[in-house]
Design a protein around this motif. Structure first.
Motif, short mmCIF file in Angstrom:
data_model
loop_
_atom_site.label_atom_id
_atom_site.label_comp_id
_atom_site.label_asym_id
_atom_site.label_seq_id
_atom_site.Cartn_x
_atom_site.Cartn_y
_atom_site.Cartn_z
N PRO A 172 0.81 -1.22 0.00
CA PRO A 172 0.00 0.00 0.00
C PRO A 172 0.84 1.27 0.00
O PRO A 172 2.06 1.23 0.16
CB PRO A 172 -0.80 -0.13 1.30
N PHE A 173 0.14 2.37 -0.18
CA PHE A 173 0.75 3.70 -0.13
C PHE A 173 1.29 3.95 1.28
O PHE A 173 0.64 3.59 2.27
CB PHE A 173 -0.32 4.73 -0.48
N PRO A 174 2.46 4.58 1.43
CA PRO A 174 3.06 4.79 2.77
C PRO A 174 2.35 5.90 3.55
O PRO A 174 2.87 7.02 3.69
CB PRO A 174 4.51 5.16 2.45
N ARG A 175 1.18 5.58 4.07
CA ARG A 175 0.34 6.58 4.72
C ARG A 175 1.05 7.26 5.90
O ARG A 175 0.99 8.49 6.04
CB ARG A 175 -0.94 5.90 5.19
N LYS A 176 1.73 6.47 6.74
CA LYS A 176 2.34 7.03 7.95
C LYS A 176 3.52 7.94 7.65
O LYS A 176 3.87 8.80 8.47
CB LYS A 176 2.78 5.90 8.87
N SER A 177 4.14 7.75 6.51
CA SER A 177 5.35 8.53 6.21
C SER A 177 5.03 9.96 5.80
O SER A 177 5.89 10.84 5.88
CB SER A 177 6.15 7.85 5.09
N LEU A 178 3.80 10.20 5.35
CA LEU A 178 3.49 11.51 4.76
C LEU A 178 3.74 12.65 5.74
O LEU A 178 4.29 13.68 5.37
CB LEU A 178 2.03 11.53 4.29
N SER A 179 3.32 12.46 6.98
CA SER A 179 3.44 13.56 7.95
C SER A 179 4.88 13.80 8.37
O SER A 179 5.18 14.84 8.98
CB SER A 179 2.59 13.25 9.18
N THR A 180 5.79 12.87 8.07
CA THR A 180 7.18 13.04 8.50
C THR A 180 8.00 13.87 7.52
O THR A 180 9.06 14.35 7.86
CB THR A 180 7.86 11.68 8.68
N TRP A 181 7.52 14.02 6.29
CA TRP A 181 8.27 14.75 5.27
C TRP A 181 7.94 16.24 5.37
O TRP A 181 7.13 16.78 4.61
CB TRP A 181 7.96 14.19 3.88
N LYS A 182 8.56 16.89 6.33
CA LYS A 182 8.22 18.28 6.65
C LYS A 182 8.45 19.23 5.48
O LYS A 182 7.75 20.22 5.32
CB LYS A 182 9.03 18.74 7.86
N ALA A 183 9.47 18.95 4.65
CA ALA A 183 9.76 19.85 3.53
C ALA A 183 8.62 19.87 2.52
O ALA A 183 8.47 20.84 1.78
CB ALA A 183 11.05 19.44 2.85
N MET A 184 7.83 18.78 2.48
CA MET A 184 6.70 18.74 1.55
C MET A 184 5.43 19.28 2.18
O MET A 184 4.43 19.49 1.48
CB MET A 184 6.46 17.31 1.08
N THR A 185 5.45 19.50 3.49
CA THR A 185 4.25 19.98 4.19
C THR A 185 4.37 21.42 4.63
O THR A 185 3.40 21.98 5.16
CB THR A 185 3.98 19.10 5.42
N ASN A 186 5.53 22.05 4.46
CA ASN A 186 5.70 23.44 4.90
C ASN A 186 4.76 24.35 4.16
O ASN A 186 4.48 24.17 2.98
CB ASN A 186 7.14 23.91 4.64
N ASN A 187 4.28 25.37 4.88
CA ASN A 187 3.47 26.37 4.19
C ASN A 187 4.38 27.28 3.37
O ASN A 187 5.60 27.25 3.48
CB ASN A 187 2.62 27.18 5.18
N GLU A 188 3.77 28.11 2.55
CA GLU A 188 4.53 28.91 1.59
C GLU A 188 5.47 29.89 2.27
O GLU A 188 6.59 30.12 1.83
CB GLU A 188 3.58 29.66 0.66
N ASP A 189 5.04 30.48 3.40
CA ASP A 189 5.87 31.46 4.09
C ASP A 189 7.15 30.82 4.62
O ASP A 189 8.23 31.39 4.52
CB ASP A 189 5.09 32.10 5.25
N VAL A 190 7.01 29.61 5.18
CA VAL A 190 8.19 28.92 5.70
C VAL A 190 9.13 28.57 4.55
O VAL A 190 10.34 28.75 4.63
CB VAL A 190 7.77 27.64 6.46
N ALA A 191 8.56 28.07 3.46
CA ALA A 191 9.39 27.67 2.31
C ALA A 191 10.13 28.87 1.73
O ALA A 191 11.32 28.78 1.41
CB ALA A 191 8.52 27.02 1.25
N GLN A 192 9.47 30.00 1.59
CA GLN A 192 10.12 31.18 1.01
C GLN A 192 11.20 31.72 1.93
O GLN A 192 12.23 32.23 1.46
CB GLN A 192 9.07 32.27 0.73
N SER A 193 11.00 31.60 3.23
CA SER A 193 12.02 32.09 4.16
C SER A 193 13.30 31.27 4.09
O SER A 193 14.37 31.73 4.46
CB SER A 193 11.47 32.08 5.59
N GLU A 194 13.19 30.02 3.62
CA GLU A 194 14.36 29.14 3.51
C GLU A 194 14.79 28.97 2.06
O GLU A 194 15.48 28.02 1.73
CB GLU A 194 14.02 27.78 4.13
N LEU A 195 14.39 29.88 1.19
CA LEU A 195 14.65 29.75 -0.24
C LEU A 195 16.14 29.83 -0.54
O LEU A 195 16.81 30.81 -0.23
CB LEU A 195 13.90 30.85 -0.99
#
Length: 1077
Positions: free
Chosen positions: A813-836
């Motif tokens: 199956p799809f790795p359901r539990k892993s999704l929440s651990t990948w913080k770089a894919m879950t960051n909001n836009e403000d956090v991502a832009q601040s670390e650009l």
């Protein structure tokens, strides 16, 4: 460096004072006693000193001047006994011993032996016999080792100076056994203590309590660079007479206590480079007697500036290199005596107060590298101002000529790296004392024009602006000019380098990245009359040939002729610049290197020849180069077996994108101890990866190993050791087999691991789960198998932004539990832009030696190489595996995702509506699965940036939500879903229209008189109503189908009437944003 030198400047006035310390006040009726004279003569004979440099000892002569009280450096009391002896800076060498006649001068009250060279001998213990001393100065005298305990016998001391400056190269004195407490235990009268540079090595409670219990009257505490540690002990606050506290260059690693604000007599506080942290007590700034405060270079020290009182005494405010923040108070203008402000590299923000224009005593102003905004106020009242540094802020507006016209003593003006605009005032070039003018990286525009009234200007940096037109002729009237940078502007037109022959002092010239067409006209004397240049940068200047005047240059240090149109062979004379440090000829059309070897460039550090048409064999390499880039050429040979012999100093070496073949030489790792970046990608190298390359990751801290797109075979050596320093390992598109080495988990700094397009047969490398910095993991097109879930409690790869597991044999199956651990894919836009930023590796921390990470992503079946990987770009590709089960509802947590590809698997169930939360998604491929149900309307409503969509080859049904982006895709995005209809498909959706009720016969059999016309109408209405709404009430399936079609009709009408205009602008805005990868 400015701050470290400043901390020792206080010695200059002290030394100057001691130079004139000999005061010859002698009674007219009394000369020196004979025993005193004999002792002085004996002292002179026992000392070794430089007679050429001596100004005192040399003139001690009992024959010519029998009265020793008149000798230079000697002072006697009324009885003719020597009480003051000043031998400051007498070039005494050889040291003193305990038998010296000096220690028989028992009436001495002041003794100054500072600034001599005692050859690191120990301080004699006999100093303890001079018990009448109240002043002893042995600073910078060349003594070393443990300070004798006998010094503590000098109970009458008021001033003790044993300080040593490391800048003078003297060995260090120590106070260990006995310790500080033993040394000062009898110094009840001591008021000034100077122990700078003495190794005390004591914790805070020890040295604070030693002082507070023994020297209660202390006014001057100067113990900088003494290896003291913290925290500060509260006992220190007992020393209420303190006026000067100088504790710079000790590693306290502690906050400054609030009781420092209680030192009411404080005039000087020096705590620079002390590892201070916490929040600095702002009331210290409000001590009315405080004249100098130096907290510079405490990177963890926070604080803000308070309101300043009108009657403050502050003259120097030095906070550079700290985390002081907030706005500057308007009351800073109350500090009428302020002459020096250094706020370099803090976190201040807001506008620069206009009240600073009232600081008439200001001499030095450095507010660079902060977050100041708004216009620059006028400093015209500070007529003694000599240096202004405001660079690297966000200052805006124009710089009017009136702001600067009265600053007649201004020497340096640095406004670079801001957002200033307008024309550059011509009056700046009329300031009579100006020597350095830096206005780089702003938004100045227009033509440059000025009249020259001073020839003192030696540095002019106007690079990275929007200046246009020809280079003004007035530039060539700046006869004192040494540094000229006009790069990255819009200067245009033809330009002859011959004009610079007028600037005889010119040493640094940068005209790169303009629209100039530069040429050099050779005459009989032009080459020899050209000034001797050390730095010449002419990148992107439309040069067709090498400027011939270079043949007569002898001091060239930096040469950049990159991005021009120079063809042919590199001339032989280039290799005769034996002092050349950096040579950049990249992005030209050079074809061959001359027979003269690069080996002749014995001092070159950076050699960049990439992106040319160089061919043949790799030439001999210069032996001392640290940066070597031969990539993107046509070299066609094996890499020489001895290539590593020339890479002893190299930290960056690239041969990528050539036609090198054969194996990788062992010498690359055996003889290149400092190599940090090795890029051999895009060649046809074969054979195995040398094991020593893997082992280099520990021994020599190899950071980047890029071997992608070759023909390397075999397995990857499992010899990554515990101290592995690899940041990038890219082995994509080779012929590698085996498994992912278990020891690779030791590489804790790994950010990019790309092993795609090989023959690796393994499970998901969960043994790498503890590499928390991993950004890119590419396993595409191998033989990986098993689940894509890692067991255990530790969340794998929180910074993962690109995960490509496509074209393998993964199942489950799809790795359901892993999704929440990948913080770089879950960051909001403000956090991502601040670390650009880009994923990159700077060899030796040098920006010019930068390696940019590369990887490949797949969209619409086409590979796309990312030459620069932004940290905000995210991609998740599981396509072409054997995964099954539903797509989990929590997939919407990956809110920063740009590419999602789950195609060619066996996913079943409905498309989760939570996919609509992936608002940044630009490519979505769910094709070739077993998905069923309808397309959630949330996808059409929210995925407004979507440019690639593929839902084909599934079991989807119902109407396509043909709105926003979904209405722009072609039929291929939806084909081979038998139940889909509408929008771009040929299959139209049928409306669920209810059938009409059957007609009824009219009966006239009733005996009642009834108006059958009315009754039939009523019965027809009731029957029709029942036929339509009866099933809605009693038949659930019909009710769902009905409301679905009605909602669809209203949904379409609503969007067309209300949102139609907005859709266009949203799509237009999306195109303007552009691709983010």
């Amino acid at each position: 460096m400015r701050i470290s030198l400043l901390s020792w400047l206080f010695f200059i006035p002290i030394c100057s004072f001691f130079l004139n310390f000999g005061i010859f006040v002698v009674s007219q009726s009394q000369t020196c006693l004979s025993d005193q004279r004999d002792l002085l003569i004996g002292l002179k004979k026992s000392l070794i000193f430089n007679r050429t440099l001596s100004t005192k000892l040399l003139h001690w002569n009992e024959t010519q001047f029998p009265d020793c009280c008149l000798w230079k450096g000697v002072n006697c009391n009324k009885e003719g006994r020597v009480v003051d002896l000043d031998l400051f800076n007498e070039s005494i060498t050889g040291g003193l011993d305990n038998s010296s006649p000096l220690f028989s001068l028992h009436y001495l009250q002041t003794l100054n032996l500072s600034c001599n060279k005692m050859n690191s001998s120990q301080i004699p213990s006999q100093f303890g016999n001079l018990t009448n001393l109240f002043y002893l100065n042995l600073s910078n005298s060349g003594f070393a080792g443990q300070i004798p305990s006998e010094i503590s016998n000098l109970k009458r001391l008021v001033t003790l100076d044993l300080s040593t400056s490391f800048l003078l190269g003297y060995y260090m004195l120590e106070i260990k056994k006995p310790n500080l407490a033993t040394l000062v235990k009898n110094f009840g009268e001591l008021k000034e203590l100077y122990l700078d540079g003495v190794n005390i090595s004591a914790p805070g409670n020890e040295w604070c309590q030693a002082l507070s219990s023994s020297v209660p009257n202390l006014r001057v505490l100067s113990m900088s660079d003494c290896y003291l540690s913290g925290p500060f002990d509260s006992s220190l606050q007992k020393l209420q007479s303190l006026s000067i506290i100088r504790l710079d260059f000790n590693l306290f690693n502690a906050p400054v206590p609030y009781f420092f604000a209680n030192f009411a007599n404080l005039t000087f506080l020096g705590l620079s480079s002390c590892g201070l942290n916490g929040t600095f007590p702002d009331k210290v700034f409000q001590i009315l007697t405080l004249q100098t405060i130096d907290l510079s270079y405490n990177e963890l020290l926070q604080g803000s500036l308070p309101e300043f009182l009108p009657n403050g005494s502050l003259r120097s405010l030095l906070l550079s290199g700290t985390k002081f923040s907030g706005a500057l108070p308007d009351s800073i203008g109350n500090l009428a005596m302020l002459s020096r402000i250094d706020l370099f590299s803090c976190n201040f923000k807001g506008s620069i107060p206009n009240s600073m224009g009232n600081l008439t005593q200001l001499v030095y102003l450095d507010m660079s590298v902060n977050n100041f905004t708004g216009p620059i106020p006028s400093f015209s009242m500070a007529k003694n101002l000599t240096e202004i540094y405001l660079s690297h802020n966000d200052l805006t507006g124009k710089i009017h000529s009136l702001i600067w016209k009265d600053l007649l003593k201004l020497v340096i003006l640095d406004l670079g790296n801001n957002s200033l605009e307008g024309n550059i005032p011509a009056s700046l070039f009329s300031l009579p004392s100006l020597q350095i003018l830096r206005l780089f990286h702003n938004q100045f525009y227009g033509r440059l024009g000025f009249n020259v009234s001073s020839h003192l200007l030696n540095t002019l940096d106007l690079s990275s602006n929007n200046l246009e037109g020809p280079v003004p002729t007035s530039v060539f009237q700046l006869k004192g000019l040494k540094v000229l940078s006009l790069s990255s502007n819009n200067f245009s037109g033809p330009f002859q380098l011959n004009k610079f022959q007028q600037l005889r002092n010119l040493s640094n010239l940068d005209l790169s990245y303009n629209s100039l067409s530069i040429e050099y006209i050779e005459t009989n004397s032009s080459s020899s009359s050209f000034p001797q240049i050390t730095t010449l940068r002419l990148a992107s200047c439309n040069l067709k040939t090498f400027p011939y005047f270079l043949t007569n240059q002898s001091t060239l240090y930096f040469l950049d002729l990159s991005q021009n149109q120079i063809h042919g062979e590199i001339p032989n004379w280039i290799w005769k610049f034996y002092d050349l440090f950096s040579l950049n000829l990249s992005y030209n059309h050079l074809t061959t290197t001359p027979e003269v070897a690069l080996f002749n460039l014995s001092f070159i550090s950076a050699l960049d020849l990439h992106s040319n048409q160089l061919e043949g064999e790799l030439p001999d390499l210069p032996p001392s180069a640290t940066y070597l880039d031969f990539s993107m050429n046509n070299f066609n040979s094996a890499i020489p077996a001895s290539v590593g012999d020339s890479l002893f100093s190299a930290c960056f070496f690239s041969l990528s994108c050539n036609k090198f073949h054969g194996g990788i030489p062992q010498s690359l790792c055996n003889n290149a101890p400092y190599l940090q970046v090795l890029d051999l990608s895009n060649n046809t190298l074969d054979g195995m990866i040398p094991q020593c390359l893997i082992e280099m990751s520990e021994t020599f801290k190899l950071g980047v190993l890029d071997l992608r797109r070759n023909k390397l075979s075999g397995t990857i050596s499992d010899t990554f050791s515990g101290n592995c320093g690899l940041q990038t390992l890219n082995l994509n598109k080779n012929l590698l087999e085996g498994t992912v080495p278990r020891s690779l988990g030791n590489c804790k700094s790994l950010e990019v691991f790309d092993i795609g397009n090989n023959y690796i047969e393994d499970t998901l490398p969960c043994h790498l789960r503890n590499i928390s910095r991993l950004h890119v993991l590419v396993l595409r097109s191998n033989k990986f198998y098993g689940s894509i879930h890692c067991e255990g409690s530790n969340a794998p790869w929180p910074m993962l932004q690109i995960l490509d597991l496509a074209s393998n044999n993964f199942t489950g199956p799809f790795p359901r539990k892993s999704l929440s651990t990948w913080k770089a894919m879950t960051n909001n836009e403000d956090v991502a832009q601040s670390e650009l930023k880009h994923l990159e590796f700077d060899a030796q921390g040098i920006i010019q030696y930068r390696y940019l990470d590369v990887t490949t992503v797949t969209m619409k079946g086409q590979e796309m190489e990312l030459g620069k990987i932004l940290t905000v770009f995210t991609s998740f590709d599981l396509s072409c595996n054997y995964l099954d089960g539903p797509i989990p509802d929590n997939i919407g947590i990956l809110s920063s995702l740009y590419i999602l590809n789950l195609s060619h698997n066996a996913f079943a169930g409905q498309i989760p509506p939570s996919l609509g939360k992936l608002s940044h998604l630009e490519s979505l491929d769910l094709s070739s699965n077993q998905l069923s149900g309808e397309i959630p309307v949330q996808l059409a409503d929210s995925l407004t940036f979507l440019s690639v969509l593929n839902l084909s080859l599934n079991q989807l049904v119902g109407p396509i939500p043909c709105v926003k982006q979904f209405g722009t895709f072609l039929e291929g995005s939806y084909e081979r879903n038998k139940g889909l209809c509408g929008c771009v498909l040929k299959t139209k959706c049928e409306s669920a229209e209810p059938s009409l009720p059957p007609s009824e016969d009219i009966h006239f059999k009733s005996r009642l008189s009834i108006n059958w016309n009315y009754l039939s109408a009523e019965l027809g209405f009731v029957f029709g109503f029942g036929m339509v709404f009866g099933p809605l009430i009693f038949w659930k399936k019909w009710r769902i189908l009905y409301y679905k079609h009605v909602d669809d009709i209203f949904f379409r009408i609503y969007l067309q009437l209300y949102l139609g205009g907005q859709l266009y602008y949203r799509m237009l805005a999306h195109r303007n944003v552009g691709r983010r990868y």
